[in-house]
Write a protein that holds these residues in place. Sequence first.
Motif, PDB file in Angstrom:
ATOM      1  N   LEU A  21       0.838  -1.192   0.000  1.00 28.88           N
ATOM      2  CA  LEU A  21       0.000   0.000   0.000  1.00 28.88           C
ATOM      3  C   LEU A  21       0.871   1.241   0.000  1.00 28.88           C
ATOM      4  O   LEU A  21       1.803   1.362   0.796  1.00 28.88           O
ATOM      5  CB  LEU A  21      -0.905   0.024   1.230  1.00 28.88           C
ATOM      6  CG  LEU A  21      -2.019  -1.018   1.261  1.00 28.88           C
ATOM      7  CD1 LEU A  21      -2.797  -0.897   2.556  1.00 28.88           C
ATOM      8  CD2 LEU A  21      -2.941  -0.858   0.078  1.00 28.88           C
ATOM      9  N   GLY A  22       0.563   2.160  -0.910  1.00 26.57           N
ATOM     10  CA  GLY A  22       1.339   3.393  -0.997  1.00 26.57           C
ATOM     11  C   GLY A  22       2.539   3.278  -1.931  1.00 26.57           C
ATOM     12  O   GLY A  22       3.154   4.286  -2.256  1.00 26.57           O
ATOM     13  N   LYS A  23       2.865   2.061  -2.376  1.00 18.72           N
ATOM     14  CA  LYS A  23       3.961   1.901  -3.316  1.00 18.72           C
ATOM     15  C   LYS A  23       3.468   2.215  -4.732  1.00 18.72           C
ATOM     16  O   LYS A  23       2.266   2.316  -4.981  1.00 18.72           O
ATOM     17  CB  LYS A  23       4.499   0.468  -3.263  1.00 18.72           C
ATOM     18  CG  LYS A  23       5.044   0.061  -1.908  1.00 18.72           C
ATOM     19  CD  LYS A  23       6.269   0.869  -1.515  1.00 18.72           C
ATOM     20  CE  LYS A  23       6.949   0.293  -0.264  1.00 18.72           C
ATOM     21  NZ  LYS A  23       6.153   0.492   0.964  1.00 18.72           N
ATOM     22  N   LEU A  24       4.419   2.369  -5.645  1.00 23.57           N
ATOM     23  CA  LEU A  24       4.077   2.702  -7.024  1.00 23.57           C
ATOM     24  C   LEU A  24       4.207   1.491  -7.931  1.00 23.57           C
ATOM     25  O   LEU A  24       5.130   0.701  -7.783  1.00 23.57           O
ATOM     26  CB  LEU A  24       5.016   3.792  -7.557  1.00 23.57           C
ATOM     27  CG  LEU A  24       4.970   5.153  -6.859  1.00 23.57           C
ATOM     28  CD1 LEU A  24       6.028   6.067  -7.459  1.00 23.57           C
ATOM     29  CD2 LEU A  24       3.597   5.779  -6.997  1.00 23.57           C
ATOM     30  N   ILE A  25       3.266   1.373  -8.863  1.00 24.71           N
ATOM     31  CA  ILE A  25       3.449   0.465  -9.996  1.00 24.71           C
ATOM     32  C   ILE A  25       3.983   1.317 -11.133  1.00 24.71           C
ATOM     33  O   ILE A  25       3.340   2.293 -11.523  1.00 24.71           O
ATOM     34  CB  ILE A  25       2.131  -0.179 -10.447  1.00 24.71           C
ATOM     35  CG1 ILE A  25       1.476  -0.947  -9.302  1.00 24.71           C
ATOM     36  CG2 ILE A  25       2.380  -1.117 -11.627  1.00 24.71           C
ATOM     37  CD1 ILE A  25       0.167  -1.604  -9.712  1.00 24.71           C
ATOM     38  N   VAL A  26       5.145   0.962 -11.639  1.00 20.62           N
ATOM     39  CA  VAL A  26       5.764   1.750 -12.700  1.00 20.62           C
ATOM     40  C   VAL A  26       5.860   0.899 -13.955  1.00 20.62           C
ATOM     41  O   VAL A  26       6.293  -0.249 -13.912  1.00 20.62           O
ATOM     42  CB  VAL A  26       7.178   2.229 -12.283  1.00 20.62           C
ATOM     43  CG1 VAL A  26       7.754   3.122 -13.365  1.00 20.62           C
ATOM     44  CG2 VAL A  26       7.113   2.944 -10.949  1.00 20.62           C
ATOM     45  N   ARG A  27       5.443   1.499 -15.058  1.00 17.35           N
ATOM     46  CA  ARG A  27       5.392   0.773 -16.317  1.00 17.35           C
ATOM     47  C   ARG A  27       6.117   1.598 -17.365  1.00 17.35           C
ATOM     48  O   ARG A  27       5.808   2.772 -17.559  1.00 17.35           O
ATOM     49  CB  ARG A  27       3.916   0.613 -16.699  1.00 17.35           C
ATOM     50  CG  ARG A  27       3.648   0.169 -18.093  1.00 17.35           C
ATOM     51  CD  ARG A  27       2.908  -1.139 -18.047  1.00 17.35           C
ATOM     52  NE  ARG A  27       2.217  -1.416 -19.296  1.00 17.35           N
ATOM     53  CZ  ARG A  27       2.839  -1.826 -20.399  1.00 17.35           C
ATOM     54  NH1 ARG A  27       4.130  -1.943 -20.418  1.00 17.35           N
ATOM     55  NH2 ARG A  27       2.134  -2.103 -21.484  1.00 17.35           N
ATOM     56  N   GLN A  28       7.085   0.968 -18.008  1.00 15.08           N
ATOM     57  CA  GLN A  28       7.779   1.652 -19.097  1.00 15.08           C
ATOM     58  C   GLN A  28       6.795   1.960 -20.203  1.00 15.08           C
ATOM     59  O   GLN A  28       5.953   1.132 -20.555  1.00 15.08           O
ATOM     60  CB  GLN A  28       8.880   0.729 -19.610  1.00 15.08           C
ATOM     61  CG  GLN A  28       9.786   1.362 -20.639  1.00 15.08           C
ATOM     62  CD  GLN A  28      10.843   0.367 -21.072  1.00 15.08           C
ATOM     63  OE1 GLN A  28      11.644  -0.111 -20.280  1.00 15.08           O
ATOM     64  NE2 GLN A  28      10.824   0.026 -22.332  1.00 15.08           N
TER      65      GLN A  28
END
Length: 194
Positions: A21-28
């Motif tokens: 929770l609160g973390k980021l999903i990062v997608r190129q």
Amino acid sequence: MKKLDETFYNRDTVAVARELLGKLIVRQWGNGFIAGRIVETEAYLGVEDKASHVYGGRRTERVEVIYGPPGRAYVFMIYGIHNCFNVVTREVEVPEAVLIRAIEPVTGLDVMAQNRFGKKFSELTKRQCKQIGDGPGKLCRALAIDRTHNGANLTQDALFLADDGWREMQIVVSKRIGIDYAGEAAAYPLRFNL
DNA sequence: GCCGGGATACTCT
DNA sequence: GAGTATCCCGGCA
């Protein structure tokens, strides 16, 4: 911004679900990236969890990824239409995972709005803004995640999770959703909201 | 704002 | 051939 590594995922699944929770999903995306903040997760606790796809030790090609190493993506199709994005936890042969249920858009708002509604973010109605990633199928559409990502290594660059220093103020714990068939397991407090 | 129903395709029996 | 870790739209308030 710190990318989460294998040691983060190779731990108790409930702890991982809470800490995601609160973390980021990062997608190129092209030359840059798009990202969303995780605001809702659910833990799925392996062969003894009636709600899990691997309940009773079921092991088919579809669920094989869950038995694999931690920090991989498990993406499956549900109701023939929607994809759901999970993160595999625990060591090899221990099939547990965390379902990402909802995100809030952080970076690449126009990209996500385009993926979801075919419009720019500024053209969305208030309703559409709220609904851009507030469900497991919706966040996959927003981030353009599909079954081609099944088994993807989340410690590499194309798709990963990261800690940007944000810390949650309050976590709400409740039971999981949409698994009424799972008997008493449906009532376990394994769902986490911000 | 809430409720109900239908869509849709993949996986396992 | 059924079941599914869902979403969306339209109807009514």
